[in-house]
Motif scaffolding. Structure first.
Motif, PDB file in Angstrom:
ATOM      1  N   TRP A   1       0.889  -1.228  -0.007  1.00 23.67           N
ATOM      2  CA  TRP A   1       0.029   0.006   0.051  1.00 23.67           C
ATOM      3  C   TRP A   1       0.802   1.169  -0.042  1.00 23.67           C
ATOM      4  O   TRP A   1       0.444   2.337   0.016  1.00 23.67           O
ATOM      5  N   ASN A   2       1.983   1.172   0.178  1.00 23.67           N
ATOM      6  CA  ASN A   2       3.167   2.245   0.078  1.00 23.67           C
ATOM      7  C   ASN A   2       2.872   2.953   1.312  1.00 23.67           C
ATOM      8  O   ASN A   2       3.047   4.360   1.237  1.00 23.67           O
ATOM      9  N   THR A   3       2.558   2.534   2.561  1.00 27.37           N
ATOM     10  CA  THR A   3       2.141   3.222   3.488  1.00 27.37           C
ATOM     11  C   THR A   3       2.919   3.520   4.746  1.00 27.37           C
ATOM     12  O   THR A   3       2.932   4.041   5.567  1.00 27.37           O
TER      13      THR A   3
ATOM     14  N   LEU B   1       3.903   6.791   5.467  1.00 31.52           N
ATOM     15  CA  LEU B   1       2.952   7.706   6.097  1.00 31.52           C
ATOM     16  C   LEU B   1       3.028   7.499   7.573  1.00 31.52           C
ATOM     17  O   LEU B   1       2.761   8.460   8.421  1.00 31.52           O
TER      18      LEU B   1
ATOM     19  N   LEU C   1       7.294   8.607  10.356  1.00 29.62           N
ATOM     20  CA  LEU C   1       7.548   9.894  10.783  1.00 29.62           C
ATOM     21  C   LEU C   1       7.093   9.846  12.194  1.00 29.62           C
ATOM     22  O   LEU C   1       7.662  10.940  12.976  1.00 29.62           O
TER      23      LEU C   1
ATOM     24  N   SER D   1       4.249  15.513   6.231  1.00 30.10           N
ATOM     25  CA  SER D   1       4.845  15.491   5.060  1.00 30.10           C
ATOM     26  C   SER D   1       3.500  14.999   4.113  1.00 30.10           C
ATOM     27  O   SER D   1       2.838  14.159   4.539  1.00 30.10           O
TER      28      SER D   1
ATOM     29  N   ASP E   1       4.793  11.396  -2.500  1.00 27.59           N
ATOM     30  CA  ASP E   1       4.127  10.292  -3.308  1.00 27.59           C
ATOM     31  C   ASP E   1       2.520  10.481  -3.818  1.00 27.59           C
ATOM     32  O   ASP E   1       1.969   9.445  -3.586  1.00 27.59           O
TER      33      ASP E   1
ATOM     34  N   ALA F   1       0.103   8.319  -0.009  1.00 27.42           N
ATOM     35  CA  ALA F   1      -0.321   6.892  -0.192  1.00 27.42           C
ATOM     36  C   ALA F   1      -1.104   6.598   1.199  1.00 27.42           C
ATOM     37  O   ALA F   1      -0.731   7.008   2.490  1.00 27.42           O
ATOM     38  N   PHE F   2      -2.327   5.717   1.049  1.00 28.58           N
ATOM     39  CA  PHE F   2      -3.116   5.393   2.166  1.00 28.58           C
ATOM     40  C   PHE F   2      -3.484   4.256   2.210  1.00 28.58           C
ATOM     41  O   PHE F   2      -3.465   3.526   1.211  1.00 28.58           O
ATOM     42  N   TYR F   3      -4.243   3.823   3.262  1.00 29.34           N
ATOM     43  CA  TYR F   3      -4.618   2.287   3.362  1.00 29.34           C
ATOM     44  C   TYR F   3      -6.011   2.592   2.528  1.00 29.34           C
ATOM     45  O   TYR F   3      -7.014   2.982   2.884  1.00 29.34           O
TER      46      TYR F   3
ATOM     47  N   PHE G   1      -8.331   0.214   1.886  1.00 35.39           N
ATOM     48  CA  PHE G   1      -9.527  -0.421   2.384  1.00 35.39           C
ATOM     49  C   PHE G   1     -10.030   0.533   3.623  1.00 35.39           C
ATOM     50  O   PHE G   1     -11.108   0.029   3.971  1.00 35.39           O
ATOM     51  N   LEU G   2      -9.613   1.557   3.646  1.00 33.52           N
ATOM     52  CA  LEU G   2     -10.303   2.308   4.865  1.00 33.52           C
ATOM     53  C   LEU G   2     -10.695   3.905   4.389  1.00 33.52           C
ATOM     54  O   LEU G   2     -10.394   4.174   3.197  1.00 33.52           O
TER      55      LEU G   2
ATOM     56  N   ASN H   1      -8.426   6.709   7.877  1.00 35.01           N
ATOM     57  CA  ASN H   1      -6.646   6.719   7.598  1.00 35.01           C
ATOM     58  C   ASN H   1      -6.351   7.936   8.593  1.00 35.01           C
ATOM     59  O   ASN H   1      -5.237   7.761   9.236  1.00 35.01           O
TER      60      ASN H   1
END
Lengths: 284, 308
Positions: free
Chosen positions: A91-93, A96, A99, B87, B90, B93-95, B97-98, B103
């Motif tokens: 998911w490239n998370t 996120l 940090l 920040s 990209d 980018a998040f989940y 399915f939420l 999120n």
């Protein structure tokens, strides 16, 4: 730390694959139980030989604890762990969340979440098993053996739960490492299945294989985790060492403390490697 | 909030990726300093090293040389300083399915700071996502993800906001809102903004200072005004052109520009230019100040670089 675990729970509370791999325990149990009841009520089975013993009745209710430490159960745990750890790459998370917390804390929160959900599901299934077995005996008119007490049930379930700890932790440990290194859910699952199968196959066939290289196999058998898992299980359930007979080198029968230390080293080592790898990893 | 001193300091920052044919230098000895309350633009062509630099700044990838300092502390020895940073990298980018709200709740809990949960609704409102807050992110458009990314970046009220291409996928109105939001973060809330964008017109409008990176190296760092002034000039229509050119050369750089000449002189120097031309017997028909926009300056700088 509690915040991080709570974030993990919140995150995966809506993820279908995660819930499938967790709810499969109670749902699978209910399905099997319903089938057994239906078969019993249809009269397709021969007459029951009579009331089971108290120990047998309680043991039957603890059947779910046999799933996590054995092959299929460990594959399910591997898949669950792979989703939780490698999912963040898919998911490239990771970028996120890294940090907000130190990386080791994020990994620790994932371990806590996996254990919490897994043991929560199995515990719930075990509870369901006790309640449904009791209720079905009432419904079908089968006699409930005397001497069933909450303490006796707790003792049996506690013992069976203790047997699951080392294999579950080991599976989680090597799958998490595979997930962090490969950054892929599928690769992590495949690697975990290969490792799990190899470990169980080696443990089963080592005495036979030892005729070709007695010292090497004898040494590996005592270093790799397979024997120690069997041995700890044997100490917990039977109160004695698991004996493995090697035709040329003799019998392996180690104390519980040795096996506990060996497993702690394997599990701790793999988890530390996971933490270390993730701490140094570039997240692109 | 720091009232003085550098919020971001990159000191000789380098990143080399090992390869079979030797290393690939993605970033080489980048040194910049961003003061508190600045909107700092980070510009560069594709593959110049912007994203790598931003990832090092966020602790996502480890530098092979140099140091990142945030709020006066080395990031390597004190990664907790990142908790003061928000920040967007990209495109958010998040989940998937939420929902958008869920999120943000996950992020609020991960951060664990006070008040983040209470900021979710106002932020969703601010970025124009209140109506879609309960929808799953996998159904969001690129622009919606981008907006949610901005909300996520601001969730824990950071002192430093790092935005990598924040207007990607936004429509004209969205770009304008984003521009106002960024200026507001700086002007009204005193935050420091580190912004990377390829939309130079936007950068010109919101940034106080910019650095231009090309081939992994900083090739220019200046305020927007300085950068534009550096390329100021006068376009002069005169006859004969050859005589005009020789009258001015030596004092200013002169280059032919169609049927005229372009003199690298400021508007304040125009009277002196005219005096020289008239003194040399040149007839002057027209004189117009020429100021390039940031895009032209950017192109001239990055194309000056022989490797770029």
């Amino acid at each position: 730390m509690l915040d991080a675990v709570s974030a993990e729970l919140l995150k995966f509370s809506r993820h279908r694959a995660t819930w499938f791999l967790i709810w499969i325990y109670p749902v699978g149990f209910i399905l099997l139980f319903a089938i057994a009841i239906a078969v019993a009520l249809s009269g397709a089975l021969p007459e029951s030989p009579g009331t089971p013993s108290t120990a047998k009745w309680i043991e039957n209710t603890a059947a779910v604890w046999y799933v996590p430490p054995h092959t299929l159960g460990r594959y399910l745990i591997a898949a669950f762990t792979a989703v939780v750890f490698a999912g963040e790459y898919g998911w490239n998370t990771w970028k996120l969340v890294v940090l907000h917390r130190r990386r080791p804390a994020l990994i620790a929160a994932k371990y806590a979440m996996v254990l919490l959900l897994l043991y929560g599901a199995v515990l719930f299934t075990a509870l369901l098993s006790v309640v449904l077995t009791w209720a079905s005996d009432h419904l079908t008119g089968d006699a409930i053996p005397p001497g069933i007490t909450p303490a006796a049930i707790l003792h049996e379930h506690g013992m069976r739960a203790a047997v699951t700890i080392a294999p579950v932790l080991l599976t989680i440990a090597y799958t998490s490492l595979a997930a962090i290194l490969t950054r892929s859910m599928i690769a992590a699952v495949v690697i975990a299945i290969v490792i799990g199968t190899a470990e169980q196959t080696f443990t089963a066939f080592a005495p036979l294989l030892s005729v070709y290289a007695p010292r090497l196999i004898w040494g590996l058998y005592q270093v790799l985790p397979g024997y120690h898992l069997e041995n700890l299980g044997s100490w917990i359930v039977e109160g004695k060492a698991f004996e493995a007979r090697f035709p040329r080198t003799g019998v392996v029968a180690l104390g519980w403390a040795t096996s506990a230390m060996a497993m702690a080293a394997w599990i701790g080592g793999l988890m530390l490697l996971t933490l270390g790898s993730f701490r140094r990893q570039d997240i692109n | 909030m720091e009232s003085e001193g550098a919020v971001v300091e990159l000191v000789d920052l380098s990143k080399t990726y090992r390869g079979r044919r030797g290393g690939v230098h993605a970033v080489r000895n980048v040194s910049i300093s961003v003061g508190a309350g600045e909107v700092y633009g980070f510009l560069g062509p594709n593959g110049a090293g912007k994203s790598t630099t931003i990832r090092m700044l966020l602790g996502l990838i480890a530098p092979t040389g140099g140091e990142v300092r945030l709020f006066g502390e080395a990031l390597r020895s004190n990664p907790r300083t990142l908790r003061r940073v928000g920040s967007l990298v990209d495109g958010g980018a998040f989940y998937p399915f939420l929902s958008g709200r869920r999120n943000l709740q996950v992020l609020a809990r991960t951060h664990g700071g006070e008040g983040a949960d209470a900021r979710i609704d106002p932020l969703l409102e601010q970025v124009g996502l209140a109506h879609a807050a309960e929808r799953r992110v996998k159904g969001y458009s690129t622009g919606m993800r981008q907006r949610l990314g901005v909300a996520a970046a601001l969730l824990h009220d950071p002192d430093l906001v790092i935005l990598d291409e924040p207007v990607n996928g936004l429509d004209a109105a969205g770009i304008q809102e984003m521009r106002m939001l960024i200026r507001n973060l700086c002007d009204e809330q005193g935050k420091t903004v580190f912004l990377s964008s390829h939309l130079l017109h936007e950068v010109q409008q919101v940034c106080d200072r910019v650095a231009i990176i090309s081939r992994g190296e900083i090739v220019r760092e200046a305020t927007i005004a300085e950068l534009l002034r550096q390329d100021e000039g006068l376009r002069i229509e005169a006859s004969p052109l050859a005589m005009a050119q020789s009258a001015l050369e030596g004092r200013w750089a002169v280059e032919p520009d169609g049927g005229a000449i372009r003199v690298a002189a400021t508007q304040e120097e125009a009277p002196e230019v005219v005096r020289r031309l008239v003194g040399a017997g040149v007839d002057v028909f027209g004189l117009a100040p020429e100021r390039r926009n940031l895009e032209e300056v950017f192109l001239s700088i990055t194309q000056e670089d022989p490797d770029a």
